[in-house]
Design a protein around this motif. Sequence first.
Motif, PDB file in Angstrom:
ATOM      1  N   ILE A 253     -15.784  -9.644  58.129  1.00 35.38           N
ATOM      2  CA  ILE A 253     -16.413  -8.927  57.162  1.00 35.38           C
ATOM      3  C   ILE A 253     -15.913  -9.066  55.709  1.00 35.38           C
ATOM      4  O   ILE A 253     -14.683  -9.720  55.614  1.00 35.38           O
ATOM      5  N   ILE A 254     -16.662  -8.747  54.861  1.00 39.71           N
ATOM      6  CA  ILE A 254     -16.324  -9.099  53.194  1.00 39.71           C
ATOM      7  C   ILE A 254     -15.523  -7.661  53.123  1.00 39.71           C
ATOM      8  O   ILE A 254     -16.115  -6.506  53.235  1.00 39.71           O
ATOM      9  N   GLY A 255     -14.118  -7.916  52.688  1.00 40.65           N
ATOM     10  CA  GLY A 255     -13.321  -6.639  52.314  1.00 40.65           C
ATOM     11  C   GLY A 255     -11.898  -7.093  51.582  1.00 40.65           C
ATOM     12  O   GLY A 255     -11.689  -8.122  51.378  1.00 40.65           O
ATOM     13  N   VAL A 256     -11.329  -6.107  51.317  1.00 44.68           N
ATOM     14  CA  VAL A 256     -10.071  -6.137  50.466  1.00 44.68           C
ATOM     15  C   VAL A 256      -9.329  -5.198  50.792  1.00 44.68           C
ATOM     16  O   VAL A 256      -9.771  -3.938  50.744  1.00 44.68           O
ATOM     17  N   LEU A 257      -8.034  -5.111  50.649  1.00 43.57           N
ATOM     18  CA  LEU A 257      -7.085  -4.131  50.408  1.00 43.57           C
ATOM     19  C   LEU A 257      -6.816  -3.896  48.965  1.00 43.57           C
ATOM     20  O   LEU A 257      -6.432  -4.715  48.083  1.00 43.57           O
ATOM     21  N   GLY A 258      -7.609  -2.616  48.724  1.00 47.84           N
ATOM     22  CA  GLY A 258      -7.629  -2.260  46.988  1.00 47.84           C
ATOM     23  C   GLY A 258      -7.221  -0.734  46.960  1.00 47.84           C
ATOM     24  O   GLY A 258      -6.119  -0.541  46.935  1.00 47.84           O
ATOM     25  N   THR A 259      -8.129   0.004  46.674  1.00 41.19           N
ATOM     26  CA  THR A 259      -7.990   1.315  46.213  1.00 41.19           C
ATOM     27  C   THR A 259      -8.354   2.329  47.512  1.00 41.19           C
ATOM     28  O   THR A 259      -8.093   3.372  47.442  1.00 41.19           O
ATOM     29  N   ILE A 260      -9.241   1.899  48.378  1.00 45.71           N
ATOM     30  CA  ILE A 260      -9.774   2.906  49.427  1.00 45.71           C
ATOM     31  C   ILE A 260      -9.400   2.337  50.553  1.00 45.71           C
ATOM     32  O   ILE A 260      -8.866   1.281  50.882  1.00 45.71           O
ATOM     33  N   LYS A 261      -9.165   3.105  51.526  1.00 45.46           N
ATOM     34  CA  LYS A 261      -8.746   3.106  53.031  1.00 45.46           C
ATOM     35  C   LYS A 261      -9.428   1.916  53.574  1.00 45.46           C
ATOM     36  O   LYS A 261     -10.749   1.969  53.435  1.00 45.46           O
ATOM     37  N   LEU A 262      -8.896   1.360  54.686  1.00 47.34           N
ATOM     38  CA  LEU A 262      -9.652   0.457  55.411  1.00 47.34           C
ATOM     39  C   LEU A 262     -10.643   1.081  56.421  1.00 47.34           C
ATOM     40  O   LEU A 262     -10.280   2.137  56.710  1.00 47.34           O
ATOM     41  N   PRO A 263     -11.891   0.570  56.746  1.00 46.65           N
ATOM     42  CA  PRO A 263     -12.842   1.176  57.494  1.00 46.65           C
ATOM     43  C   PRO A 263     -12.574   1.336  58.971  1.00 46.65           C
ATOM     44  O   PRO A 263     -13.275   0.982  59.978  1.00 46.65           O
ATOM     45  N   TYR A 264     -11.090   1.601  59.249  1.00 46.44           N
ATOM     46  CA  TYR A 264     -10.866   1.613  60.733  1.00 46.44           C
ATOM     47  C   TYR A 264     -10.094   2.872  60.969  1.00 46.44           C
ATOM     48  O   TYR A 264      -9.341   3.346  60.099  1.00 46.44           O
ATOM     49  N   PRO A 265     -10.265   3.621  62.299  1.00 46.56           N
ATOM     50  CA  PRO A 265      -9.216   4.616  62.690  1.00 46.56           C
ATOM     51  C   PRO A 265      -7.763   4.285  62.737  1.00 46.56           C
ATOM     52  O   PRO A 265      -7.329   3.153  62.888  1.00 46.56           O
ATOM     53  N   SER A 266      -7.213   5.152  62.664  1.00 49.11           N
ATOM     54  CA  SER A 266      -5.543   5.179  62.957  1.00 49.11           C
ATOM     55  C   SER A 266      -5.155   4.439  64.384  1.00 49.11           C
ATOM     56  O   SER A 266      -6.132   4.641  65.350  1.00 49.11           O
ATOM     57  N   ARG A 267      -4.251   3.894  64.433  1.00 50.77           N
ATOM     58  CA  ARG A 267      -3.533   3.277  65.767  1.00 50.77           C
ATOM     59  C   ARG A 267      -4.977   2.423  66.446  1.00 50.77           C
ATOM     60  O   ARG A 267      -4.920   2.425  67.546  1.00 50.77           O
ATOM     61  N   SER A 268      -5.456   1.496  65.673  1.00 51.44           N
ATOM     62  CA  SER A 268      -6.538   0.465  66.131  1.00 51.44           C
ATOM     63  C   SER A 268      -5.884  -0.661  66.598  1.00 51.44           C
ATOM     64  O   SER A 268      -6.504  -1.164  67.746  1.00 51.44           O
ATOM     65  N   PHE A 269      -5.149  -1.304  65.900  1.00 58.14           N
ATOM     66  CA  PHE A 269      -4.922  -2.864  66.377  1.00 58.14           C
ATOM     67  C   PHE A 269      -3.345  -2.933  66.874  1.00 58.14           C
ATOM     68  O   PHE A 269      -2.415  -2.280  66.701  1.00 58.14           O
ATOM     69  N   ASP A 270      -3.327  -3.997  67.810  1.00 58.90           N
ATOM     70  CA  ASP A 270      -2.085  -4.202  68.492  1.00 58.90           C
ATOM     71  C   ASP A 270      -1.083  -5.112  67.409  1.00 58.90           C
ATOM     72  O   ASP A 270      -0.032  -5.415  67.677  1.00 58.90           O
ATOM     73  N   MET A 271      -1.876  -5.904  66.617  1.00 64.06           N
ATOM     74  CA  MET A 271      -1.071  -6.818  65.756  1.00 64.06           C
ATOM     75  C   MET A 271      -2.069  -6.974  64.443  1.00 64.06           C
ATOM     76  O   MET A 271      -3.051  -6.891  64.375  1.00 64.06           O
ATOM     77  N   ALA A 272      -1.218  -6.688  63.291  1.00 63.60           N
ATOM     78  CA  ALA A 272      -1.737  -7.161  62.102  1.00 63.60           C
ATOM     79  C   ALA A 272      -1.130  -8.484  61.302  1.00 63.60           C
ATOM     80  O   ALA A 272      -0.069  -8.673  61.687  1.00 63.60           O
ATOM     81  N   HIS A 273      -2.018  -9.222  60.622  1.00 62.96           N
ATOM     82  CA  HIS A 273      -1.380 -10.626  60.192  1.00 62.96           C
ATOM     83  C   HIS A 273      -1.789 -10.677  58.726  1.00 62.96           C
ATOM     84  O   HIS A 273      -2.949 -10.533  58.301  1.00 62.96           O
ATOM     85  N   CYS A 274      -0.762 -11.639  58.080  1.00 58.07           N
ATOM     86  CA  CYS A 274      -1.192 -12.030  56.604  1.00 58.07           C
ATOM     87  C   CYS A 274      -0.591 -13.577  56.388  1.00 58.07           C
ATOM     88  O   CYS A 274       0.658 -13.695  56.783  1.00 58.07           O
ATOM     89  N   SER A 275      -1.282 -14.353  56.523  1.00 63.37           N
ATOM     90  CA  SER A 275      -1.080 -15.900  56.331  1.00 63.37           C
ATOM     91  C   SER A 275      -1.217 -16.009  54.734  1.00 63.37           C
ATOM     92  O   SER A 275      -2.471 -16.581  54.508  1.00 63.37           O
ATOM     93  N   ARG A 276      -0.333 -16.043  53.731  1.00 70.37           N
ATOM     94  CA  ARG A 276      -0.431 -16.256  52.541  1.00 70.37           C
ATOM     95  C   ARG A 276      -1.881 -15.575  51.933  1.00 70.37           C
ATOM     96  O   ARG A 276      -2.647 -16.426  51.440  1.00 70.37           O
ATOM     97  N   CYS A 277      -1.865 -14.379  52.264  1.00 69.61           N
ATOM     98  CA  CYS A 277      -3.181 -13.531  51.732  1.00 69.61           C
ATOM     99  C   CYS A 277      -3.224 -13.067  50.411  1.00 69.61           C
ATOM    100  O   CYS A 277      -4.064 -12.593  50.133  1.00 69.61           O
ATOM    101  N   LEU A 278      -2.206 -13.346  49.637  1.00 73.67           N
ATOM    102  CA  LEU A 278      -1.976 -13.071  48.315  1.00 73.67           C
ATOM    103  C   LEU A 278      -2.071 -11.478  48.236  1.00 73.67           C
ATOM    104  O   LEU A 278      -2.506 -10.883  46.995  1.00 73.67           O
ATOM    105  N   ILE A 279      -1.811 -10.825  49.171  1.00 71.55           N
ATOM    106  CA  ILE A 279      -1.749  -9.287  48.966  1.00 71.55           C
ATOM    107  C   ILE A 279      -0.455  -8.752  48.577  1.00 71.55           C
ATOM    108  O   ILE A 279       0.597  -9.192  48.917  1.00 71.55           O
ATOM    109  N   PRO A 280      -0.223  -7.906  47.298  1.00 76.81           N
ATOM    110  CA  PRO A 280       1.154  -7.683  46.918  1.00 76.81           C
ATOM    111  C   PRO A 280       1.741  -6.637  47.614  1.00 76.81           C
ATOM    112  O   PRO A 280       1.699  -5.421  47.271  1.00 76.81           O
ATOM    113  N   TRP A 281       2.306  -7.007  48.846  1.00 77.00           N
ATOM    114  CA  TRP A 281       2.849  -5.831  49.655  1.00 77.00           C
ATOM    115  C   TRP A 281       4.083  -5.123  49.190  1.00 77.00           C
ATOM    116  O   TRP A 281       4.380  -3.873  49.473  1.00 77.00           O
TER     117      TRP A 281
END
Length: 618
Positions: A253-281
């Motif tokens: 989907i078109i999306g970004v980590l910005g000011t609003i919450k991600l459109p998924y429920p809590s405890r959804s994913f077994d794994m999360a990944h960032c490969s040089r995603c340029l997000i200021p963690w």
Amino acid sequence: MASKGNPGDNRTKRSFALFIVVGLCCFFYLLGAWQKSGFGKGDSIAQEVTKSADCSVISNLNVETYHGNEMKKTNDLAENKVFQPCDDRFVDYTPCHDQTRAMTFPRENMNYRERHCPPGNEKLHCLIPAPKGYVTPFPWPKSRDFVPFANAPYKSLTVEKAIQNWIQYEGNVFRFPGGGTQFPHGADAYIDQLASVIPIKNGMVRTALDTGCGVASWGAYLFKRNVIAMSFAPRDSHEAQVQFALERGVPAIIGVLGTIKLPYPSRSFDMAHCSRCLIPWGGNSGKYMMEVDRVLRPGGYWVLSGPPINWKANYKSWQRPKDELEKEQRNIEETAKLLCWEKKYEKGETAIWRKTVNKSYFPERDSRVTLCESTNPDDVWYKEMEACVTPYPETDNADDVSGGDLKPFPKRLNDVPPRITSGSVPGITVDLFHEDNKLWQKHLNAYRRVNKIIDSGRYRNIMDMNAGLGSFAAAIESPKSWVMNVMPTIAKKDTLGVVFERCLIGIYHDWCEAFSTYPRTYDLIHANGLFSLYKDKCSYEDILLEMDRILRPEGMVIIRDNEKEIMKVKSIVSGMRWNTKMVDHEDGPLVTEKILFAVKQYWVAGENNSTSTRRYRN
């Protein structure tokens, strides 16, 4: 005196003639279905043959016979409107991610890259054209590696990412070698590296989230390992990266980590990944890592590949100050400790953390930890992201997994989800779950009788607009396809968490607005009870035009709803270049629920905007 002849001979002749007619009907039906599948040619001929030999397996549909007065009222509402094609410049129009509108919003925290939908008076009421030369995408798995150039004619990434093996232009196709910024030698070798730490092979890691996914090669190569990744990236200077992902047959989907919450429920994913995603963690008080923690399942894994990991060896090549990178990595490490993530691995530019399985390990007395006050961590639609930690569900024992144990895939698909066994979803019982599974197996069998290729691989990208418990997706589950399970934000019961616990993926969305995707990204759209749900909320016309926008030429729509709503929908789509067939419920014509099957006609920008003979990829 004429002889009457042998009555038995007449019966034999009649039986033989009937056999011939039935045989011809079935032959022409199968021929038409084969041509419509995208694997044949001469589709216009097949359509005419099928029309002339209409051998529907569900026949004698006559709605006025049983509900005549009500249907007359519906049909008398208005003359059918004919929708005109939009201007050719709208060929890749994304209403809620429009570049011009985006530039009017603040750039701080990527606000301008988030959803900003047009007001009602600015909505388009026309049909989005396909680009000239558009062809059917290659079937999976060939589509993973090749995309027809005409479908997304943007070459900028072939230059910008040339040395990283993202994408290459070869004649009339793009080729995707499987590389990425952090894995220029291929996603397979990179995934092998991760699998040395993360139990990918045993089925316990099934759902993954790829933040800032690029062209989604990581997700594309996870499919053969029975992992399904939800990928997202903004619509920005990297033109069409999400469009490429979907053309390849990868969920995105078109999306970004910005000011609003991600459109998924809590405890959804077994794994999360960032490969040089340029997000200021390391910035915003750890807010982005806390949001990943919210959607990550207890015991799940977070992979960070690229800056600032191993900054001491790479700061020169990254062309960034040492003190800046050092501070960023220190902030990430501190936030991970506050979240009680255990660092399991660091080698080269890749680090892996694991989220703790329950709150018994959680440092509640640490003054730096602020627990979120919301009692519903799944209430996320347009809700502001917070710098707080989502509490774990309670457990009886110190070793229990918070939220409940899950079985490995594929057993998890039909096992009763913990959210149901724990009573977390009011009104949804174990018996109801099993009944829903059986019901959707029955419905899918009925769909197969009308469209025999529904689960043949012809339809790779599938959307269920009102997913319920995810039983349609579970019934049709196959390596040949995937389903985006959409939970309407106005649904009476929020069951998207249940969907994820079944090894499926999905998203929250309000169908009064456009979906966060490019045009022509789904092969099959399924809508059960959607129009009854939205009948007092927004315009059916707007919903149907959005369905048309995201549906590929000659893609299929299946709408199941009560008869009155189906007739309203049928009236609207008659002016949308859709071929339709309305059929009875599988239990017979007395059931008021009906099904509308529709196929979007093939037509492209220009060419007087008329329907034309389509071209195919084999």
